[in-house]
Design a protein around this motif. Structure first.
Motif, PDB file in Angstrom:
ATOM      1  N   ALA A   9      57.648  34.662  47.998  1.00 45.77           N
ATOM      2  CA  ALA A   9      57.420  36.115  48.031  1.00 45.77           C
ATOM      3  C   ALA A   9      56.108  36.474  47.336  1.00 45.77           C
ATOM      4  O   ALA A   9      55.375  37.369  47.784  1.00 45.77           O
ATOM      5  N   VAL A  10      55.799  35.769  46.247  1.00 45.93           N
ATOM      6  CA  VAL A  10      54.525  35.994  45.553  1.00 45.93           C
ATOM      7  C   VAL A  10      53.354  35.673  46.479  1.00 45.93           C
ATOM      8  O   VAL A  10      52.390  36.441  46.594  1.00 45.93           O
ATOM      9  N   CYS A  11      53.433  34.544  47.159  1.00 47.76           N
ATOM     10  CA  CYS A  11      52.330  34.112  48.025  1.00 47.76           C
ATOM     11  C   CYS A  11      52.183  34.999  49.265  1.00 47.76           C
ATOM     12  O   CYS A  11      51.101  35.075  49.846  1.00 47.76           O
ATOM     13  N   ASP A  12      53.272  35.665  49.663  1.00 48.21           N
ATOM     14  CA  ASP A  12      53.229  36.542  50.842  1.00 48.21           C
ATOM     15  C   ASP A  12      53.049  38.012  50.490  1.00 48.21           C
ATOM     16  O   ASP A  12      52.992  38.859  51.396  1.00 48.21           O
TER      17      ASP A  12
ATOM     18  N   PRO B  22      50.457  39.183  41.907  1.00 46.73           N
ATOM     19  CA  PRO B  22      50.806  37.759  41.777  1.00 46.73           C
ATOM     20  C   PRO B  22      50.601  37.209  40.376  1.00 46.73           C
ATOM     21  O   PRO B  22      51.439  36.445  39.878  1.00 46.73           O
ATOM     22  N   GLU B  23      49.498  37.575  39.723  1.00 45.42           N
ATOM     23  CA  GLU B  23      49.237  37.038  38.387  1.00 45.42           C
ATOM     24  C   GLU B  23      50.219  37.561  37.348  1.00 45.42           C
ATOM     25  O   GLU B  23      50.338  36.984  36.251  1.00 45.42           O
TER      26      GLU B  23
ATOM     27  N   HIS C  53      47.457  29.687  45.151  1.00 38.92           N
ATOM     28  CA  HIS C  53      47.409  31.062  45.660  1.00 38.92           C
ATOM     29  C   HIS C  53      46.549  31.942  44.754  1.00 38.92           C
ATOM     30  O   HIS C  53      45.725  32.731  45.246  1.00 38.92           O
ATOM     31  N   LEU C  54      46.722  31.821  43.449  1.00 45.16           N
ATOM     32  CA  LEU C  54      45.890  32.605  42.533  1.00 45.16           C
ATOM     33  C   LEU C  54      44.414  32.256  42.696  1.00 45.16           C
ATOM     34  O   LEU C  54      43.553  33.138  42.645  1.00 45.16           O
ATOM     35  N   HIS C  55      44.139  30.968  42.901  1.00 46.65           N
ATOM     36  CA  HIS C  55      42.744  30.548  43.094  1.00 46.65           C
ATOM     37  C   HIS C  55      42.160  31.176  44.357  1.00 46.65           C
ATOM     38  O   HIS C  55      41.008  31.645  44.348  1.00 46.65           O
ATOM     39  N   ARG C  56      42.947  31.216  45.438  1.00 50.43           N
ATOM     40  CA  ARG C  56      42.455  31.843  46.668  1.00 50.43           C
ATOM     41  C   ARG C  56      42.178  33.327  46.457  1.00 50.43           C
ATOM     42  O   ARG C  56      41.178  33.857  46.967  1.00 50.43           O
ATOM     43  N   LEU C  57      43.053  33.994  45.714  1.00 54.69           N
ATOM     44  CA  LEU C  57      42.840  35.420  45.451  1.00 54.69           C
ATOM     45  C   LEU C  57      41.587  35.645  44.613  1.00 54.69           C
ATOM     46  O   LEU C  57      40.820  36.584  44.862  1.00 54.69           O
ATOM     47  N   GLU C  58      41.386  34.782  43.612  1.00 53.83           N
ATOM     48  CA  GLU C  58      40.186  34.905  42.770  1.00 53.83           C
ATOM     49  C   GLU C  58      38.925  34.652  43.591  1.00 53.83           C
ATOM     50  O   GLU C  58      37.919  35.351  43.434  1.00 53.83           O
ATOM     51  N   LYS C  59      38.972  33.653  44.462  1.00 54.69           N
ATOM     52  CA  LYS C  59      37.814  33.344  45.304  1.00 54.69           C
ATOM     53  C   LYS C  59      37.534  34.499  46.262  1.00 54.69           C
ATOM     54  O   LYS C  59      36.371  34.880  46.472  1.00 54.69           O
ATOM     55  N   LYS C  60      38.594  35.059  46.824  1.00 54.00           N
ATOM     56  CA  LYS C  60      38.433  36.183  47.745  1.00 54.00           C
ATOM     57  C   LYS C  60      37.823  37.376  47.036  1.00 54.00           C
ATOM     58  O   LYS C  60      36.925  38.041  47.563  1.00 54.00           O
TER      59      LYS C  60
END
Length: 316
Positions: A197-200, A220-221, A265-272
């Motif tokens: 659910a966090v990742c979605d 998410p964080e 997932h957190l890394h992808r959000l930070e990169k985005k």
């Protein structure tokens, strides 16, 4: 399941990596032997963990060997199987069948509907052999659909439902260990559902789909503490079981591997977010440059679009 129950390979020894791959390949072999070659497409990390977990507890007779397969035709790979592997293969069919049906009902996914149709007879055979587990899966899927349909405002409703499904899967047979196995499966299931659910959450927030993280209005964080508590419950149940064989791999998955999905997932959000910030800076620089050229006097061509190169436009 969702593919989150996987090892942190970088933290395993080479011997442990080979041992895990043997179980993974063993489950693939069991799927093909029991349910046909197409069933091997349903292979997951999650059910490999179930194989190793129950195998460590019950210590069944194990068969091993070397073999080639379509995905790895060049050189033989080690495999290991037991009665527990066969059980995990059957549960793989049951879960995949219902997951495909759910994908068809929710998203009208034609490939999912086609795969469910291919698995239907095999699922019926699995259900005949394992009626309690398949009944629990069917009940949980129906309850889950009802929770989503009425948009239950209790954040625990959906995770608890998936926890009950997982509890049934981990209890392969009714015996002395049933209570401890059910408690572990229930806690692990709640963690897995909430992690998914966090990742979605970002996608579901945009689409309006039911999601307990969106329901709690959490980013998410901000979910790490809740996830730690859920996994803590699973850890307590895990430590009560006399697991010896492959204990190091199981601990690696439980205490490190399970967090990979969340951290990635957190890394992808930070990169985005970082790439979005870079785009904004480039756009502002382009506008500023365009403004300077506009003030430079007649005869100057003005292009205030900023950086529209393919590399800038293609960032995610």
């Amino acid at each position: 399941m969702f593919g989150y129950v996987r090892p942190d390979l970088n933290s395993l020894t080479e011997q442990e990596r080979q041992r895990y791959r043997a179980h993974y390949c063993g489950l693939c072999h069991a799927l093909g032997r029991r349910h046909g070659q197409l069933a091997r497409m349903a292979l997951t990390f999650d059910l490999t963990f179930l194989t190793m977990f129950l195998g460590s507890l019950y210590e069944p007779e194990e068969h091993s060997g070397m073999g080639r397969c379509l995905p790895h035709p060049r050189r033989p790979h080690p495999w290991a199987t037991s009665s527990v592997t066969d059980y995990a293969a059957d549960m793989t069919i049951a879960l995949t069948y219902h997951k495909c049906r759910d994908d068809w009902q929710d998203d009208r996914s034609v490939p999912a509907a086609a795969f469910a149709a291919l698995l239907r007879k095999r699922y019926e055979a699995v259900k005949a052999q394992w009626p309690r587990q398949c009944g629990a899966i069917e009940q949980a899927m129906a309850e889950q659909a009802d929770i989503e349909r009425r948009r239950d405002e209790t954040p625990d409703a959906a995770p608890n439902c998936f926890g009950r499904l997982m509890a049934a899967l981990f209890v392969m047979q009714e015996d002395f260990w049933s209570g401890a196995l059910g408690a572990f499966g229930y806690s692990l299931g709640r963690f897995i559902y909430m992690l998914d659910a966090v990742c979605d959450a970002e996608k579901d927030r945009k689409s309006g789909s039911y999601n307990p993280v969106v329901l709690m209005d959490k980013r998410p964080e901000e979910m790490r503490g809740i996830l730690e508590n859920l996994l803590g419950d699973a850890s307590v149940a895990f430590e009560r079981l006399p697991l010896v064989e492959d204990e190091g791999i199981l601990r690696n998955i439980l205490y490190s591997g399970l967090w990979q999905g969340y951290n990635e997932h957190l890394h992808r959000l930070e990169k985005k977010a970082g790439d979005s910030g870079m785009k904004n800076e480039e756009r502002e620089e382009g506008l500023a440059a365009g403004g300077e050229e506009a003030c430079a006097g007649p005869g100057k061509e003005v292009d205030g679009r900023g950086d529209q190169s393919p590399s800038a436009a293609g960032r995610v």
